[in-house]
Motif scaffolding. Structure first.
Motif, mmCIF file in Angstrom:
data_model
loop_
_atom_site.group_PDB
_atom_site.id
_atom_site.type_symbol
_atom_site.label_atom_id
_atom_site.label_comp_id
_atom_site.label_asym_id
_atom_site.label_seq_id
_atom_site.Cartn_x
_atom_site.Cartn_y
_atom_site.Cartn_z
ATOM 1 N N LEU A 140 21.779 -5.447 -6.549
ATOM 2 C CA LEU A 140 20.800 -5.572 -7.630
ATOM 3 C C LEU A 140 19.417 -5.544 -6.978
ATOM 4 N N GLN A 141 18.644 -4.488 -7.302
ATOM 5 C CA GLN A 141 17.316 -4.363 -6.684
ATOM 6 C C GLN A 141 16.241 -4.272 -7.758
ATOM 7 N N SER A 142 15.038 -4.730 -7.420
ATOM 8 C CA SER A 142 13.982 -4.753 -8.427
ATOM 9 C C SER A 142 12.615 -4.894 -7.771
ATOM 10 N N GLY A 143 11.589 -4.527 -8.521
ATOM 11 C CA GLY A 143 10.246 -4.912 -8.123
ATOM 12 C C GLY A 143 10.202 -6.437 -8.063
ATOM 13 N N ASP A 195 11.479 6.451 -13.145
ATOM 14 C CA ASP A 195 10.406 5.438 -13.116
ATOM 15 C C ASP A 195 10.538 4.482 -11.921
ATOM 16 N N TYR A 196 11.586 4.671 -11.139
ATOM 17 C CA TYR A 196 11.771 3.802 -9.964
ATOM 18 C C TYR A 196 11.618 4.661 -8.719
ATOM 19 N N GLN A 197 10.407 5.157 -8.538
ATOM 20 C CA GLN A 197 10.162 6.004 -7.369
ATOM 21 C C GLN A 197 9.249 5.297 -6.386
ATOM 22 N N LEU A 198 9.882 4.733 -5.362
ATOM 23 C CA LEU A 198 9.125 4.045 -4.326
ATOM 24 C C LEU A 198 8.391 5.085 -3.486
ATOM 25 N N TYR A 199 9.009 6.278 -3.372
ATOM 26 C CA TYR A 199 8.451 7.381 -2.594
ATOM 27 C C TYR A 199 8.727 8.665 -3.361
ATOM 28 N N LEU A 221 19.018 -8.801 0.846
ATOM 29 C CA LEU A 221 18.298 -7.831 1.672
ATOM 30 C C LEU A 221 16.792 -7.981 1.452
ATOM 31 N N LEU A 222 16.096 -8.362 2.498
ATOM 32 C CA LEU A 222 14.638 -8.480 2.438
ATOM 33 C C LEU A 222 14.080 -7.836 3.705
ATOM 34 N N ARG A 223 13.554 -6.649 3.551
ATOM 35 C CA ARG A 223 13.057 -5.963 4.737
ATOM 36 C C ARG A 223 11.789 -6.627 5.250
ATOM 37 N N ILE A 224 11.697 -6.745 6.550
ATOM 38 C CA ILE A 224 10.472 -7.282 7.136
ATOM 39 C C ILE A 224 9.388 -6.182 7.155
ATOM 40 N N GLU A 225 9.821 -4.959 6.947
ATOM 41 C CA GLU A 225 8.976 -3.743 6.896
ATOM 42 C C GLU A 225 8.436 -3.347 8.266
ATOM 43 N N THR A 226 7.958 -4.301 9.021
ATOM 44 C CA THR A 226 7.627 -4.136 10.444
ATOM 45 C C THR A 226 7.574 -5.546 11.029
ATOM 46 N N VAL A 251 13.202 -2.001 8.386
ATOM 47 C CA VAL A 251 11.815 -1.552 8.501
ATOM 48 C C VAL A 251 11.716 -0.127 7.966
ATOM 49 N N MET A 252 10.495 0.298 7.730
ATOM 50 C CA MET A 252 10.275 1.712 7.440
ATOM 51 C C MET A 252 9.922 2.406 8.748
ATOM 52 N N ILE A 253 10.355 3.643 8.859
ATOM 53 C CA ILE A 253 10.230 4.366 10.125
ATOM 54 C C ILE A 253 9.283 5.554 9.952
ATOM 55 N N LEU A 293 21.676 -9.017 -3.284
ATOM 56 C CA LEU A 293 20.410 -9.014 -4.018
ATOM 57 C C LEU A 293 19.307 -8.440 -3.138
ATOM 58 N N SER A 294 18.388 -7.731 -3.771
ATOM 59 C CA SER A 294 17.206 -7.230 -3.074
ATOM 60 C C SER A 294 16.051 -7.388 -4.056
ATOM 61 N N LEU A 295 15.619 -8.634 -4.202
ATOM 62 C CA LEU A 295 14.680 -8.987 -5.264
ATOM 63 C C LEU A 295 13.412 -9.637 -4.707
ATOM 64 N N GLY A 296 13.170 -9.379 -3.428
ATOM 65 C CA GLY A 296 11.895 -9.797 -2.852
ATOM 66 C C GLY A 296 11.790 -11.280 -2.527
ATOM 67 N N GLU A 297 10.526 -11.725 -2.421
ATOM 68 C CA GLU A 297 10.238 -13.110 -2.007
ATOM 69 C C GLU A 297 10.328 -14.044 -3.198
ATOM 70 N N LYS A 352 4.907 -15.622 5.170
ATOM 71 C CA LYS A 352 5.722 -15.928 3.983
ATOM 72 C C LYS A 352 7.004 -15.081 3.982
ATOM 73 N N ARG A 353 6.860 -13.804 4.334
ATOM 74 C CA ARG A 353 8.017 -12.896 4.375
ATOM 75 C C ARG A 353 9.063 -13.444 5.361
ATOM 76 N N LEU A 354 8.572 -13.841 6.524
ATOM 77 C CA LEU A 354 9.447 -14.368 7.570
ATOM 78 C C LEU A 354 10.096 -15.673 7.115
ATOM 79 N N PHE A 392 0.795 -1.240 0.000
ATOM 80 C CA PHE A 392 0.000 0.000 0.000
ATOM 81 C C PHE A 392 0.828 1.291 0.000
ATOM 82 N N TYR A 393 2.101 1.155 0.408
ATOM 83 C CA TYR A 393 2.937 2.352 0.597
ATOM 84 C C TYR A 393 3.826 2.667 -0.590
ATOM 85 N N CYS A 394 3.935 1.763 -1.556
ATOM 86 C CA CYS A 394 5.025 1.851 -2.535
ATOM 87 C C CYS A 394 4.568 2.390 -3.899
ATOM 88 N N GLY A 395 5.338 3.334 -4.417
ATOM 89 C CA GLY A 395 4.988 4.010 -5.663
ATOM 90 C C GLY A 395 5.007 3.126 -6.897
HETATM 91 N N1 SAH Z 1 10.595 -5.359 -4.237
HETATM 92 C C1 SAH Z 1 11.620 -5.614 -3.282
HETATM 93 C C2 SAH Z 1 12.770 -4.630 -3.353
HETATM 94 C C3 SAH Z 1 12.433 -3.231 -3.753
HETATM 95 S S1 SAH Z 1 11.482 -2.301 -2.621
HETATM 96 C C4 SAH Z 1 11.036 -5.682 -1.890
HETATM 97 O O1 SAH Z 1 9.973 -5.154 -1.678
HETATM 98 O O2 SAH Z 1 11.690 -6.283 -1.039
HETATM 99 C C5 SAH Z 1 12.708 -1.954 -1.387
HETATM 100 C C6 SAH Z 1 12.196 -1.301 -0.133
HETATM 101 O O3 SAH Z 1 11.696 -0.005 -0.398
HETATM 102 C C7 SAH Z 1 11.037 -1.965 0.545
HETATM 103 O O4 SAH Z 1 11.459 -3.062 1.306
HETATM 104 C C8 SAH Z 1 10.455 -0.838 1.397
HETATM 105 O O5 SAH Z 1 10.920 -0.898 2.729
HETATM 106 C C9 SAH Z 1 10.999 0.424 0.726
HETATM 107 N N2 SAH Z 1 9.896 1.332 0.373
HETATM 108 C C10 SAH Z 1 8.847 1.094 -0.434
HETATM 109 N N3 SAH Z 1 8.002 2.144 -0.453
HETATM 110 C C11 SAH Z 1 8.527 3.084 0.380
HETATM 111 C C12 SAH Z 1 8.111 4.384 0.808
HETATM 112 N N4 SAH Z 1 6.980 4.915 0.379
HETATM 113 N N5 SAH Z 1 8.915 5.056 1.672
HETATM 114 C C13 SAH Z 1 10.069 4.525 2.099
HETATM 115 N N6 SAH Z 1 10.499 3.299 1.741
HETATM 116 C C14 SAH Z 1 9.740 2.578 0.896
#
Ligand code: SAH
Ligand code: SF4
Length: 361
Positions: free
Chosen positions: A104-107, A312-316, A159-164, A203-205, A137-141, A184-186, A66-69
């Protein structure tokens, strides 16, 4: 400034309540936290900053966080995947400029084609750099098999963030379906660790609904999971996401930034010998965000090497360096030297924590 605040910092073990107190420090009080974290970093890590050249390989994503661009549901995003030539030019740049590693990072994309493509790229990076460039690598699950394949090909950190670490909050951040499951993430994080990757999370803060207590629990999660590396930074809202509706409820950006610095410092104090990244999101709020993080707690920097499509890679929103034409390594190094740190050359800069725990086995 010897007082109660200072006392907590002289401990070797920290309860959730202790961490909560540290995270609640005001500007003045946090100076002792930052000083302590700096000392610990210098003792366990030293003064070196390790570069990981960041390649944002593709913004195609099958998920809808829900948070990601760049979530799948955002139809305003122009989707891209870098060509092999673009990737290899970035690899050559990193190699020629004596970077130790790449990220290497990706959706998130999980399919046979993607798995094979990444394996091929990993092998080619090793070949082009004569085995010298480390690969994160940061390529998700992904499936166990895919992770194993990439590890065998030569990637050695993930790198796989648990996000919280709060399952309830995780569920609020994601659609309620099997593609976005906390378990699944865990599970993926465990697979990554068991395969032998140096394992990073974060995590995101300053997220909507997140409390200081959640963040304190996140630090304990990192400790209990025995994590090797951390990448974490402020949550920054993006207009084209469902979570933009909560913008009014967020703390101001400067407070999220300050809280992020405290999180990095507490992570350093509690976890000591792990790698901590100074993330780009910090820079989106404060022009010297990454340097501030490096000064007190972080030891990893990820200069962006993505050759095209950065917009085009704007998460935020307000992502920095979108229009950067050429990475100015000389001025970056000067900034690092100005905070009394030095840039490592041709060194992987592996997690000291990972090395220490494996030498004890
Ligand atoms: N798709 C992979 C890697 C790319 S996203 C994955 O999700 O693991 C990498 C990180 O960007 C996510 O783990 C998340 O913590 C962060 N991210 C996504 N949207 C964000 C936002 N709006 N603000 C700050 N960080 C964000
Ligand atoms: Fe996709 Fe990662 Fe963004 Fe989630 S955070 S939508 S998985 S790129």
């Amino acid at each position: 400034m010897e007082n109660n605040f200072g006392k907590i910092l002289s401990q070797n073990e920290f309860s959730q309540n202790d961490i909560l107190k540290l995270l609640s420090f005001n500007e003045t009080e946090s100076q002792i936290l930052f000083q302590k974290s700096r000392e610990i970093k210098e003792k366990f890590i030293g003064k070196k900053v390790y570069y990981r050249g960041l390649i944002e390989f593709s913004n195609i994503c099958q998920k809808n966080c829900f948070y990601c661009g760049i979530r799948a549901g955002n139809s305003n995003v122009l989707r891209y995947t870098l060509t092999e030539e673009e990737v290899f030019n970035a690899v050559k740049f990193a190699y020629e400029n004596q970077f130790g590693s790449l990220v290497l990072q990706s959706g998130e994309q999980s399919n046979e084609h993607f798995t094979e493509l990444i394996s091929h790229i990993i092998l080619k990076i090793k070949e082009l750099s004569k085995g010298t460039l480390g690969i994160t690598l940061s390529l998700g699950e992904q499936t166990q098999k895919t992770y194993e394949k990439w590890f065998a090909a030569g990637a050695h950190r993930y790198l796989l963030r648990i996000e919280t670490s709060n399952k309830n909050l995780y569920q609020k951040l994601h659609p309620n379906d099997e593609k976005h499951s906390f378990e699944k993430r865990l599970e993926c994080l465990k697979m990554i660790k068991n395969i032998g990757f140096q394992t990073g999370t974060g995590v995101m803060i300053g997220l909507p609904f997140q409390t200081l207590n959640d963040l304190a629990a996140d630090i304990l999660f990192f400790r209990d999971f025995d994590i090797d590396m951390i990448g974490m930074g402020p949550y920054i809202e993006h207009e084209e996401t469902p979570f933009f509706q909560y913008s009014q409820n967020l703390s101001p950006l400067n407070e999220r930034f300050f809280l992020s610095l405290k999180m990095l410092a507490v992570a350093r104090v509690v976890l000591r010998d792990i790698n901590i990244a100074a993330t780009t999101a910090l820079q989106a709020i404060d022009a010297e965000g990454r340097e501030k993080a490096l000064k007190i707690a972080a030891n990893i920097l990820m200069p962006n090497l993505t050759p095209s499509h950065r917009e085009d890679y704007q998460l935020y929103k307000n992502k920095p360096f979108i229009n950067e034409r050429k990475l100015d390594l000389a001025s970056l190094e000067t900034k690092i030297n100005n905070i009394d740190l030095e840039v490592a050359r041709n060194e992987w800069g592996d997690s000291q924590h990972f090395k220490n725990k494996n030498s004890q086995k």
